[in-house]
Design a protein around this motif. Structure first.
Motif, short mmCIF file in Angstrom:
data_model
loop_
_atom_site.label_atom_id
_atom_site.label_comp_id
_atom_site.label_asym_id
_atom_site.label_seq_id
_atom_site.Cartn_x
_atom_site.Cartn_y
_atom_site.Cartn_z
N CYS A 48 0.68 11.95 5.55
CA CYS A 48 2.06 12.36 5.33
C CYS A 48 2.98 11.24 5.78
O CYS A 48 2.99 10.87 6.96
N LEU A 49 3.74 10.67 4.86
CA LEU A 49 4.55 9.50 5.13
C LEU A 49 5.96 9.83 5.61
O LEU A 49 6.57 9.07 6.34
N MET A 50 6.47 10.99 5.19
CA MET A 50 7.86 11.31 5.46
C MET A 50 8.10 12.80 5.20
O MET A 50 7.40 13.42 4.39
N THR A 51 9.09 13.35 5.90
CA THR A 51 9.53 14.72 5.67
C THR A 51 11.02 14.70 5.37
O THR A 51 11.79 14.04 6.07
N MET A 52 11.41 15.41 4.31
CA MET A 52 12.83 15.46 3.93
C MET A 52 13.32 16.90 4.12
O MET A 52 12.75 17.83 3.56
N SER A 53 14.38 17.06 4.91
CA SER A 53 14.90 18.37 5.26
C SER A 53 16.33 18.53 4.77
O SER A 53 17.08 17.55 4.67
N GLY A 54 16.72 19.75 4.49
CA GLY A 54 18.08 20.04 4.04
C GLY A 54 18.19 21.40 3.39
O GLY A 54 19.20 22.09 3.56
N HIS A 55 17.17 21.81 2.65
CA HIS A 55 17.20 23.13 2.04
C HIS A 55 17.08 24.21 3.12
O HIS A 55 16.46 24.00 4.18
N MET A 56 17.63 25.39 2.81
CA MET A 56 17.65 26.49 3.77
C MET A 56 16.73 27.64 3.36
O MET A 56 16.71 28.68 4.04
N ASN A 57 15.99 27.46 2.29
CA ASN A 57 15.09 28.53 1.83
C ASN A 57 13.95 27.88 1.06
O ASN A 57 13.86 26.65 0.96
N LEU A 58 13.09 28.69 0.49
CA LEU A 58 11.92 28.20 -0.23
C LEU A 58 12.29 27.16 -1.28
O LEU A 58 13.22 27.36 -2.07
N ILE A 59 11.56 26.05 -1.30
CA ILE A 59 11.72 25.03 -2.34
C ILE A 59 10.77 25.39 -3.46
O ILE A 59 9.56 25.30 -3.32
N ARG A 60 11.32 25.81 -4.58
CA ARG A 60 10.54 26.38 -5.67
C ARG A 60 10.11 25.34 -6.71
O ARG A 60 9.11 25.52 -7.40
N CYS A 92 10.72 14.24 -10.52
CA CYS A 92 11.07 12.89 -10.08
C CYS A 92 11.18 11.95 -11.27
O CYS A 92 10.54 12.12 -12.30
N PHE A 93 12.04 10.94 -11.08
CA PHE A 93 12.24 9.93 -12.11
C PHE A 93 12.94 8.73 -11.49
O PHE A 93 13.97 8.88 -10.83
N ASP A 94 12.37 7.56 -11.68
CA ASP A 94 13.04 6.29 -11.39
C ASP A 94 13.63 6.24 -9.98
O ASP A 94 14.81 5.91 -9.79
N GLY A 95 12.81 6.56 -8.98
CA GLY A 95 13.25 6.45 -7.60
C GLY A 95 14.06 7.61 -7.07
O GLY A 95 14.53 7.58 -5.92
N LYS A 96 14.23 8.64 -7.87
CA LYS A 96 14.95 9.83 -7.44
C LYS A 96 14.05 11.06 -7.54
O LYS A 96 13.19 11.16 -8.42
N LEU A 97 14.27 12.01 -6.65
CA LEU A 97 13.60 13.29 -6.67
C LEU A 97 14.67 14.36 -6.66
O LEU A 97 15.63 14.28 -5.89
N VAL A 98 14.53 15.37 -7.52
CA VAL A 98 15.46 16.51 -7.50
C VAL A 98 14.66 17.74 -7.11
O VAL A 98 13.51 17.92 -7.54
N SER A 99 15.24 18.56 -6.26
CA SER A 99 14.58 19.79 -5.80
C SER A 99 15.50 20.98 -6.02
O SER A 99 16.72 20.89 -5.89
N GLY A 100 14.89 22.12 -6.35
CA GLY A 100 15.63 23.36 -6.54
C GLY A 100 15.05 24.44 -5.64
O GLY A 100 13.83 24.53 -5.46
N SER A 101 15.93 25.25 -5.08
CA SER A 101 15.52 26.17 -4.01
C SER A 101 16.04 27.58 -4.22
O SER A 101 16.97 27.82 -4.98
N TYR A 102 15.44 28.50 -3.48
CA TYR A 102 15.96 29.86 -3.42
C TYR A 102 17.27 29.93 -2.66
O TYR A 102 17.92 30.98 -2.63
N ASP A 103 17.69 28.81 -2.02
CA ASP A 103 19.02 28.79 -1.40
C ASP A 103 20.12 28.53 -2.44
O ASP A 103 21.27 28.33 -2.08
#
Length: 300
Positions: A210-222, A226-237
């Motif tokens: 595990c290289l890194m942990t990214m935090s910010g969401h407040m509920n389940l990450i569903r 990813c594309f070109d150096g970016k990751l998008v995440s969507g959550s139950y928050d």
């Protein structure tokens, strides 16, 4: 992207929760829903072509082949179906899972499916089951191809597993999340996973570290993409977050686009497309102003 300047557009056509999305062309997206329909959307015109999926349960997952010639759909009715594109003509139905099919993918000449029955199954394109991959102790919620032989799975048992689909061997198990996993993505260099602990973990696919942990969401990450150096995440928050995959920094956060849980998200060079419990598809277009300015300059 840097300023977060975006044009927002909504597409409506489903009568119930939209569980899944898939690119089926440069500006075309397929969607699947609890209403058992498949819709093909033209993102430029907003036109929707709607098909009856033939599934007797919700359409939970979908994935197109790289050349956009076929579309796979998985359902709570425990089947996977293959459709031709762009006409969405049914080609085959795969039966064998004992519970709902939660994710699907294409690797070379193989179809790979995962299920609430804790198994992953490998099929040939005639619908013949070749082998079962067993080892997870919870629902196998997500799949992602690593290369022409390997697939990674994310499970409700909180682990990721890397498999050789040609032999059925489990090559590696990655542990670190404290609760069940809902999604996994691979960008060619790193693996990204998310789930009930509201954290995104970044992994080395070869060592399992595990290289890194990214935090910010407040509920389940569903969902993630990813594309070109970016990751998008969507959550139950109800938020979408855009991350820099190299630094782990959260670049953008969209707080009010959806009124309920987000189930699926897609990312391209210029767009984020998302869908969820509010029965609508949202498109965030970061290039609309740029395209208009370029066209105006060409006219002048």
């Amino acid at each position: 992207w840097l300023r977060g300047e975006v044009a927002t557009r909504y597409f409506k056509g489903h009568q119930d929760n939209i569980y899944c999305l898939a690119w089926v062309g440069p500006n075309k997206v397929a969607s699947g829903s609890r209403d058992r329909a498949i819709c093909i959307w033209d993102l430029q015109t907003g036109q929707c072509t709607r098909f009856d999926s033939g599934h007797t349960g919700s359409v939970l997952c979908m994935r197109a082949s790289r050349d956009y010639s076929i579309l796979l759909t998985g359902s709570s009715d425990a089947t996977c179906k293959i459709w031709s594109l762009p006409d969405c003509r049914l080609l085959l139905t795969f039966r064998g899972h004992g519970h709902g099919v939660l994710d699907v993918c294409v690797i070379q000449d193989y179809i790979v499916t995962s299920s609430r029955d804790h198994t992953i199954r490998v099929w040939d394109k005639t619908g013949r089951e070749l082998r079962q991959l067993t080892g997870h102790t919870g629902s196998v919620n997500a799949l992602e191809p690593l290369d022409d032989r390997r697939v990674i799975s994310a499970s409700g048992d909180s682990t990721l597993k890397v498999w050789d689909i040609t032999t059925g061997q489990c090559l590696r198990t990655m542990k670190g999340h404290t609760y069940g996993l809902a999604c996994v993505r691979y960008d060619g260099e790193r693996i990204y996973s998310g789930g009930q602990d509201s954290q995104i973990r970044v992994w080395d696919p070869e060592t399992g570290e595990c290289l890194m942990t990214m935090s910010g969401h407040m509920n389940l990450i569903r969902t993630m993409d990813c594309f070109d150096g970016k990751l998008v995440s969507g959550s139950y928050d109800r938020t979408l977050r855009v991350w820099d995959t190299k630094t782990g920094a959260c670049l953008l956060s969209f707080q009010s686009g959806h009124s309920s849980w987000i189930f699926n998200v897609l990312l391209s060079r210029t767009k984020i497309v998302s869908a969820g419990q509010d029965r609508r598809i949202m498109m965030l277009d970061f290039a609309q102003g740029i395209q208009t300015a370029k066209l105006f300059k060409e006219i002048l």
